[in-house]
Design a protein around this motif. Structure first.
Motif, PDB file in Angstrom:
ATOM      1  N   LEU A 113       0.813  -0.925   0.124  1.00  0.00           N
ATOM      2  CA  LEU A 113       0.034  -0.043  -0.421  1.00  0.00           C
ATOM      3  C   LEU A 113       0.850   1.137   0.224  1.00  0.00           C
ATOM      4  N   LEU A 114       2.484   1.082   0.636  1.00  0.00           N
ATOM      5  CA  LEU A 114       2.802   2.330   0.824  1.00  0.00           C
ATOM      6  C   LEU A 114       4.047   2.888  -0.344  1.00  0.00           C
ATOM      7  N   THR A 115       3.700   1.922  -1.832  1.00  0.00           N
ATOM      8  CA  THR A 115       4.343   1.907  -3.004  1.00  0.00           C
ATOM      9  C   THR A 115       2.773   2.160  -4.077  1.00  0.00           C
ATOM     10  N   ASN A 116       3.106   3.083  -5.356  1.00  0.00           N
ATOM     11  CA  ASN A 116       2.388   4.223  -6.366  1.00  0.00           C
ATOM     12  C   ASN A 116       1.958   2.597  -6.815  1.00  0.00           C
ATOM     13  N   TRP A 117       2.148   1.501  -6.756  1.00  0.00           N
ATOM     14  CA  TRP A 117       1.345   0.147  -8.598  1.00  0.00           C
ATOM     15  C   TRP A 117       0.116   0.305  -7.642  1.00  0.00           C
ATOM     16  N   THR A 118      -0.533  -0.059  -8.640  1.00  0.00           N
ATOM     17  CA  THR A 118      -1.780   0.193  -9.282  1.00  0.00           C
ATOM     18  C   THR A 118      -2.107  -1.578 -10.276  1.00  0.00           C
ATOM     19  N   ALA A 119      -2.786  -2.400  -9.880  1.00  0.00           N
ATOM     20  CA  ALA A 119      -3.045  -3.303 -10.716  1.00  0.00           C
ATOM     21  C   ALA A 119      -2.631  -3.931 -12.262  1.00  0.00           C
ATOM     22  N   ASP A 120      -2.758  -2.395 -12.541  1.00  0.00           N
ATOM     23  CA  ASP A 120      -2.588  -3.017 -15.008  1.00  0.00           C
ATOM     24  C   ASP A 120      -0.946  -2.807 -14.564  1.00  0.00           C
ATOM     25  N   ARG A 121      -0.284  -3.028 -13.602  1.00  0.00           N
ATOM     26  CA  ARG A 121       1.592  -2.781 -13.437  1.00  0.00           C
ATOM     27  C   ARG A 121       2.194  -3.768 -13.657  1.00  0.00           C
ATOM     28  N   PRO A 122       3.356  -4.414 -14.198  1.00  0.00           N
ATOM     29  CA  PRO A 122       3.753  -5.800 -13.167  1.00  0.00           C
ATOM     30  C   PRO A 122       4.133  -5.297 -11.948  1.00  0.00           C
ATOM     31  N   PHE A 123       4.691  -6.122 -11.166  1.00  0.00           N
ATOM     32  CA  PHE A 123       5.039  -6.912  -9.211  1.00  0.00           C
ATOM     33  C   PHE A 123       5.944  -7.672  -9.294  1.00  0.00           C
ATOM     34  N   ILE A 124       6.633  -7.144  -8.559  1.00  0.00           N
ATOM     35  CA  ILE A 124       7.728  -8.552  -8.541  1.00  0.00           C
ATOM     36  C   ILE A 124       8.044  -8.605  -6.836  1.00  0.00           C
ATOM     37  N   ASP A 125       8.418  -9.546  -6.681  1.00  0.00           N
ATOM     38  CA  ASP A 125       9.434 -10.146  -4.993  1.00  0.00           C
ATOM     39  C   ASP A 125      10.266 -10.690  -5.175  1.00  0.00           C
ATOM     40  N   PRO A 126      11.587  -9.879  -4.967  1.00  0.00           N
ATOM     41  CA  PRO A 126      12.335 -11.161  -5.531  1.00  0.00           C
ATOM     42  C   PRO A 126      13.231 -11.244  -4.095  1.00  0.00           C
ATOM     43  N   PHE A 127      12.442 -11.706  -3.054  1.00  0.00           N
ATOM     44  CA  PHE A 127      12.647 -12.310  -2.135  1.00  0.00           C
ATOM     45  C   PHE A 127      11.491 -13.110  -1.472  1.00  0.00           C
ATOM     46  N   CYS A 128      11.070 -13.341  -2.000  1.00  0.00           N
ATOM     47  CA  CYS A 128       9.933 -13.615  -1.690  1.00  0.00           C
ATOM     48  C   CYS A 128       9.838 -14.794  -0.762  1.00  0.00           C
ATOM     49  N   GLY A 129       9.993 -15.533  -0.259  1.00  0.00           N
ATOM     50  CA  GLY A 129       9.834 -16.674   0.908  1.00  0.00           C
ATOM     51  C   GLY A 129       8.974 -17.315   1.238  1.00  0.00           C
ATOM     52  N   SER A 130       8.163 -16.595   1.787  1.00  0.00           N
ATOM     53  CA  SER A 130       6.919 -18.080   1.557  1.00  0.00           C
ATOM     54  C   SER A 130       5.691 -17.313   1.401  1.00  0.00           C
ATOM     55  N   ILE A 174      -0.107  -9.033 -12.924  1.00  0.00           N
ATOM     56  CA  ILE A 174       1.453  -9.609 -13.766  1.00  0.00           C
ATOM     57  C   ILE A 174       1.887 -10.036 -12.329  1.00  0.00           C
ATOM     58  N   ILE A 175       2.308 -10.896 -11.196  1.00  0.00           N
ATOM     59  CA  ILE A 175       2.513 -10.410  -9.804  1.00  0.00           C
ATOM     60  C   ILE A 175       3.586 -12.455 -10.175  1.00  0.00           C
ATOM     61  N   THR A 176       4.547 -11.584  -9.772  1.00  0.00           N
ATOM     62  CA  THR A 176       5.984 -12.279  -9.527  1.00  0.00           C
ATOM     63  C   THR A 176       6.518 -12.491  -8.041  1.00  0.00           C
ATOM     64  N   GLY A 177       6.612 -14.011  -7.759  1.00  0.00           N
ATOM     65  CA  GLY A 177       7.686 -14.399  -6.289  1.00  0.00           C
ATOM     66  C   GLY A 177       9.358 -14.583  -7.276  1.00  0.00           C
ATOM     67  N   SER A 178       9.962 -14.264  -6.814  1.00  0.00           N
ATOM     68  CA  SER A 178      11.124 -15.203  -7.184  1.00  0.00           C
ATOM     69  C   SER A 178      12.129 -14.630  -5.409  1.00  0.00           C
ATOM     70  N   ASP A 179      12.509 -16.100  -5.408  1.00  0.00           N
ATOM     71  CA  ASP A 179      13.448 -16.762  -4.245  1.00  0.00           C
ATOM     72  C   ASP A 179      14.608 -17.474  -4.629  1.00  0.00           C
ATOM     73  N   ILE A 180      15.499 -17.755  -4.022  1.00  0.00           N
ATOM     74  CA  ILE A 180      16.775 -18.172  -4.153  1.00  0.00           C
ATOM     75  C   ILE A 180      16.325 -19.832  -3.625  1.00  0.00           C
ATOM     76  N   ASP A 181      16.042 -19.905  -2.616  1.00  0.00           N
ATOM     77  CA  ASP A 181      15.628 -21.261  -1.671  1.00  0.00           C
ATOM     78  C   ASP A 181      14.544 -21.992  -2.581  1.00  0.00           C
ATOM     79  N   HIS A 182      14.980 -23.540  -3.106  1.00  0.00           N
ATOM     80  CA  HIS A 182      13.591 -24.021  -3.752  1.00  0.00           C
ATOM     81  C   HIS A 182      12.790 -23.841  -3.061  1.00  0.00           C
ATOM     82  N   ARG A 183      12.893 -24.184  -1.609  1.00  0.00           N
ATOM     83  CA  ARG A 183      11.924 -25.081  -0.952  1.00  0.00           C
ATOM     84  C   ARG A 183      10.845 -23.773  -0.137  1.00  0.00           C
ATOM     85  N   MET A 184      11.598 -22.918   0.261  1.00  0.00           N
ATOM     86  CA  MET A 184      10.653 -21.670  -0.177  1.00  0.00           C
ATOM     87  C   MET A 184       9.670 -21.402  -1.265  1.00  0.00           C
ATOM     88  N   VAL A 185       9.992 -21.258  -2.465  1.00  0.00           N
ATOM     89  CA  VAL A 185       9.095 -21.475  -3.681  1.00  0.00           C
ATOM     90  C   VAL A 185       8.550 -22.316  -3.208  1.00  0.00           C
TER      91      VAL A 185
END
Length: 380
Positions: free
Chosen positions: A184-201, A254-265
């Protein structure tokens, strides 16, 4: 329907966001440290429990008064209209806390409040014996701060961060309420891509998807006050129907989450599936340094490792440097990172546009915000 004095409790630093959410629901409010006060009826209790993404709990304030002796605490508690809230068979455990107050023994304060409520209810229900307490549950709290006692009843039950989708989690999971606040503190709106590169769980991408489709965060869980006679079942049904009507399940994301740990993915995928968002979020195993994007004007939100443990620090600092280099080409993207590392900006290689102090549990962190170029205005 009767109006109540309500309090939405909040983590430090999130009060303004909770207050905005309360106002967006249509209620005027006052903001203090850790609490947002507003007035509302049973419908307000149901709606605020279902909709507030960043609040910890919703409480009814039964009374607030000065108390410097146990007699005073007893008499003033007994003077409150407990029969307006508690039926004859109510189960009502009393918890407590005391900060900078003459009445510092929490167990004594709890016992006295309990005794005062029983005395009031015995008088009202014409009883001489103790109550069986086999009915609906009312969690009462007496909180003393600088000799002022605030007595509340919790309407939520389990904290509002418990959305009901967390099948599993990692070592240091981010609270769902904080994850929602980061989005909510970002300027993201649902029509834009969103990425969390440390997504954990997967908490941040899942909260983003709930926000993107306007799904009430409490839609898949129950609340302690659903069993109370003072709030008719029809009120809860109406509030849930409203939430269902307002959800925009057709909104593409368009929401992507990635993590270095395959177990967390794998855990993130299971949690997204539990939340009913399995098809909407893409999860993959990847190092943040390898992030590349095809679209423009997206938003990246991350809660990277902080390097709190001494042995982890050099690796974390190196990762911040590499991340800074990898993100240089993303000049149309806005990037938001939460970390407690005081040297983040110099390691990342760029001062933040803005930073905001937040607490991740008891850890003081900063939310570093790097704003990308504005998207062009749509052609007329």
């Amino acid at each position: 329907m009767k109006k109540y004095d309500l309090i939405a409790t909040s983590a430090m630093g999130l009060e303004a966001i909770v207050a905005k959410e309360v106002r967006d629901l249509g209620y005027d409010c006052n903001v203090e440290n850790g609490r947002i006060s507003f007035k509302g009826d049973g419908t307000a209790i149901a709606r605020s429990n279902l909709w507030l993404r960043t609040a910890d709990r919703i409480k009814i304030k039964v009374g607030e008064f000065r108390a410097t002796s146990f007699d005073e605490l007893f008499e003033k508690t007994k003077a409150l209209p407990w029969e307006d809230f508690l039926p004859e068979n109510a189960e009502f455990p009393v918890s407590g806390k005391s900060v900078k107050s003459k009445l510092f023994s929490v167990s004594d304060c709890q016992a006295i409040v309990k005794k005062a409520i029983v005395a009031r209810l015995q008088n009202h229900y014409k009883r001489t014996t103790w109550f069986e307490e086999n009915g609906p549950k009312y969690k009462i709290e007496v909180a003393l701060l600088k000799d002022v006692a605030t007595i509340t009843i919790d309407t939520s039950g389990a904290g509002l961060h418990k959305r009901g989708y967390r099948a599993d989690q990692g070592e240091a999971p981010l609270k769902e309420t904080l994850a929602a606040a980061l989005v909510l503190l970002t300027n993201w709106t649902a029509d834009r891509p969103f990425i969390d590169p440390f997504c954990g769980s997967g908490t941040i991408p899942i909260e983003a998807a709930l926000i993107g489709q306007n799904i009430a965060p409490g839609f898949n869980r129950e609340f302690i006050s659903e069993d109370w006679p003072i709030i008719p079942t029809s009120v809860w049904e109406q509030a849930r129907n409203e939430a269902e009507d307002l959800a925009n399940y057709d909104q593409p994301l368009i929401i992507t989450g990635s993590d270095i740990d395959h177990r967390m993915v794998k855990i993130a995928e299971e949690n997204a599936f539990e939340a009913g968002l399995g098809d909407l979020i893409t999860f993959k195993q990847m190092r943040v340094q390898d992030l590349t994007v095809k679209q423009d004007y997206g938003v990246i939100v991350g809660n990277p490792p902080y390097g709190e443990r001494l042995g982890d620090k050099p690796a974390v600092e190196q990762m911040y440097r590499e991340m800074g280099k990898a993100f240089v080409p993303l000049d149309t993207w806005s990037i938001y990172m939460l970390t407690s590392h005081p040297e983040f900006e110099s390691l990342y290689g760029k001062p933040a546009t803005k930073k905001r102090k937040l607490f991740n549990g008891f850890i003081r962190t900063d939310y570093y915000q790097y704003w990308g170029k504005r998207p062009p205005r749509p052609q007329e």
